[in-house]
Structures are given as structure tokens and as C-alpha cells.
Scaffold this motif. Sequence first.
Motif, PDB file in Angstrom:
ATOM      1  N   THR A 147       1.120  -0.823   0.309  1.00  0.00           N
ATOM      2  CA  THR A 147      -0.013  -0.068   0.097  1.00  0.00           C
ATOM      3  C   THR A 147       1.105   1.241  -0.297  1.00  0.00           C
ATOM      4  O   THR A 147       2.276   1.285   0.247  1.00  0.00           O
ATOM      5  CB  THR A 147      -0.822   0.879   1.157  1.00  0.00           C
ATOM      6  OG1 THR A 147      -0.171   0.678   2.330  1.00  0.00           O
ATOM      7  CG2 THR A 147      -2.038  -1.554   1.142  1.00  0.00           C
ATOM      8  N   LYS A 188      -0.839  -5.110   0.754  1.00  0.00           N
ATOM      9  CA  LYS A 188      -2.263  -5.007   0.285  1.00  0.00           C
ATOM     10  C   LYS A 188      -2.204  -6.356  -0.184  1.00  0.00           C
ATOM     11  O   LYS A 188      -4.493  -6.769   0.293  1.00  0.00           O
ATOM     12  CB  LYS A 188      -2.627  -4.565  -0.714  1.00  0.00           C
ATOM     13  CG  LYS A 188      -3.959  -4.106  -1.165  1.00  0.00           C
ATOM     14  CD  LYS A 188      -4.255  -2.475  -1.982  1.00  0.00           C
ATOM     15  CE  LYS A 188      -5.313  -2.591  -2.710  1.00  0.00           C
ATOM     16  NZ  LYS A 188      -5.414  -1.161  -3.949  1.00  0.00           N
ATOM     17  N   GLY A 189      -1.854  -7.207  -1.077  1.00  0.00           N
ATOM     18  CA  GLY A 189      -2.500  -8.425  -1.955  1.00  0.00           C
ATOM     19  C   GLY A 189      -1.061  -9.758  -1.982  1.00  0.00           C
ATOM     20  O   GLY A 189      -0.572  -8.672  -2.407  1.00  0.00           O
ATOM     21  N   GLU A 199      -4.239  -7.691 -13.701  1.00  0.00           N
ATOM     22  CA  GLU A 199      -4.977  -8.111 -12.763  1.00  0.00           C
ATOM     23  C   GLU A 199      -4.040  -7.673 -11.111  1.00  0.00           C
ATOM     24  O   GLU A 199      -4.701  -6.919 -10.571  1.00  0.00           O
ATOM     25  CB  GLU A 199      -5.251  -9.338 -12.331  1.00  0.00           C
ATOM     26  CG  GLU A 199      -5.227 -10.094 -10.840  1.00  0.00           C
ATOM     27  CD  GLU A 199      -5.950 -11.213 -11.004  1.00  0.00           C
ATOM     28  OE1 GLU A 199      -6.181 -11.292  -9.161  1.00  0.00           O
ATOM     29  OE2 GLU A 199      -5.132 -12.543 -11.411  1.00  0.00           O
ATOM     30  N   GLU A 234      -4.458  -3.227 -11.563  1.00  0.00           N
ATOM     31  CA  GLU A 234      -5.375  -2.706 -10.842  1.00  0.00           C
ATOM     32  C   GLU A 234      -5.549  -2.640  -9.549  1.00  0.00           C
ATOM     33  O   GLU A 234      -5.817  -1.490  -9.050  1.00  0.00           O
ATOM     34  CB  GLU A 234      -6.407  -3.695 -10.973  1.00  0.00           C
ATOM     35  CG  GLU A 234      -8.342  -3.142 -11.016  1.00  0.00           C
ATOM     36  CD  GLU A 234      -8.321  -1.683 -11.500  1.00  0.00           C
ATOM     37  OE1 GLU A 234      -9.167  -0.924 -11.139  1.00  0.00           O
ATOM     38  OE2 GLU A 234      -8.502  -1.973 -12.796  1.00  0.00           O
ATOM     39  N   SER A 235      -4.677  -3.250  -8.792  1.00  0.00           N
ATOM     40  CA  SER A 235      -4.635  -3.616  -7.556  1.00  0.00           C
ATOM     41  C   SER A 235      -3.366  -2.379  -7.728  1.00  0.00           C
ATOM     42  O   SER A 235      -3.944  -1.156  -6.349  1.00  0.00           O
ATOM     43  CB  SER A 235      -3.971  -4.578  -7.015  1.00  0.00           C
ATOM     44  OG  SER A 235      -3.853  -4.238  -5.797  1.00  0.00           O
ATOM     45  N   GLU A 260      -4.430   1.991  -7.781  1.00  0.00           N
ATOM     46  CA  GLU A 260      -5.020   2.658  -6.308  1.00  0.00           C
ATOM     47  C   GLU A 260      -4.013   3.269  -5.493  1.00  0.00           C
ATOM     48  O   GLU A 260      -3.954   4.373  -4.661  1.00  0.00           O
ATOM     49  CB  GLU A 260      -6.074   1.741  -6.377  1.00  0.00           C
ATOM     50  CG  GLU A 260      -7.180   0.861  -6.389  1.00  0.00           C
ATOM     51  CD  GLU A 260      -7.735   0.622  -5.956  1.00  0.00           C
ATOM     52  OE1 GLU A 260      -8.835  -0.522  -6.736  1.00  0.00           O
ATOM     53  OE2 GLU A 260      -7.614  -0.151  -4.947  1.00  0.00           O
TER      54      GLU A 260
END
Length: 281
Positions: A225, A232-233, A260, A263-264, A267
Motif C-alpha cells: 500500500t 495489500k495483496g 489484475e 488494478e490493485s 489505486e
Amino acid sequence: MSTSASPKRDSAGPPAGPVIELDGATKRFRSAGGVHTAVRDLHMTVGPGEFVAVVGPTGCGKSTTLSLVSGLEPASAGRVLVHGRPVEGIPDGVGYMFQNDAVLPWRSVLDNVAAGPRYRGASRREARDRARDWVARVGLAGFEGYYPHQLSGGMRKRAALAQTLVNEPSVLLMDEPFSALDVQTRGLMQDELLRLWSGSGAAVVFVTHDLEEALVLSDRVVVMTAGPATVKGVFEVPLERPRDAEEVRLTGGFLDIYREVWESLREEVQITRERGAGHAA
């Protein structure tokens, strides 16, 4: 998608434990303005022989994460373990490749590469024999007597890679090592890294700003993040090995996973930009 992967299994059957484990790791720095939190509550594992890339917006704390694993910085909270042991100082078996070359300008290529084994107790002859082997492996045979200022940028990176791998690290930490190279040379170095790492069993954490590079190289991509960063992922990269750095970019599977992950990541990049614009105003 999860923030940790299932441990890989060895030939004996039971799962192998993680080589690297961050369990709620947080790092705070004191500054003139008070206390700055660089990373917070990090949860991440890397198994033996696994290549994990870490991406995130500028200044989010990616390099700090490597510093925690390497023992260059102690965690302020949480746990950091390498080979199941808490990190207290620099762990055995860790190799670190920085963004800037760590080659010494007054030493030849051979002597730069031999320095690590010599430091670890090898005789001069043994160290130079091992260094000569690794210089050849990275494609610098014939340049053993050259000095860093006589090498191109790509050749210096090859020397730095040999300097790191000659010690046969079980943990390889890489902080944007190819970012200063031109596109063509970077692609060659990505292929070189994959070739040399393949079969070594080393656990790799590779920090980069380049999402394409992250996907080309890794088994998993960790998205962090905006600072203070946390995970975050985590995205599995479903691309078969061995890989060609240029050819894999043209496959449909690469484009799918790129969309994919981006997209994360997008942000978090936007959040960082908005913060920067607000400070500028």
C-alpha cells in the motif's frame, strides 16, 4: 489471493517451512518531526527456491522491508525470521544486491568477486578459483583483470551479480538492481538472473518499481500500500518456467496477470500522487 503462500513440498513429502517470515513486522524511525512509520504490520513468507517480487508506489517502504530481512534495521514491532530464527544482526546465508553497484573501484573484477569468499575464510587460491568460475558464469570470462571503470553498465551488473552469488546465498535480496540499465540490457540481465538462480534453491525477494519486471521474474508478486506500507495483496504468477524475459511479455497469460496486479497497484500509486499534490499545494 492471500498474503502468504502454502509452503513448497520437498521430495520427502512434508511441507518445507518458510525461509523468510515477516509476522506483523513494523518499522518506525525517529525524525525531527517526531516518529515516522515506514512499514506496518507486514505479513509475508518466502519459501525455499521461491522468487517473490515486491511492488508498490514510490517511497512506500519496499527497501525498508529488505532492510528488516537482512538485519540492517531491527523491527520496531512484530517478528522477522530467517530459517526459523529471529533476525538479530545479519543472518548467515544472506546475499544483498543493491541498486548501486557495491564493486570496489580499486579492485579488478576477479578480486571484487573473490572478496566474499576471502572474508568467509577461503584461501586466496580457493577464493580466486571460485571467483573465476562465477565470472565465467555471468559471461565476463576474459574480463577478470578489468577494473569497474573499464566496464559498461551491464558488465558492472554482471560483476555485481557474480559478487553476490559466489557466496551461494540461501536468501537473495535485490533492491532494484537493474533500474539504471537501458531496456535492452535490463532484459538481458533478467534472463541472466533467471538462468543463474534456477536450481539454486535460494529464496529471493526482489524489489522493483517495474511491474513488468516483477511478473517476468517472480512466482508471486506482493503489492504494498501507499506508505506507511503494509501488504495489500499477493498474486500468484501463472507463467511456466523456464522463461524468456522478452518472449513471456507477449503471451496472453502475461497480459492477464498484468491487468489484475496493476488494478490493485494503480489505486496505491494514485493515493501517493494525490498526497504529493496536496503537499505541493
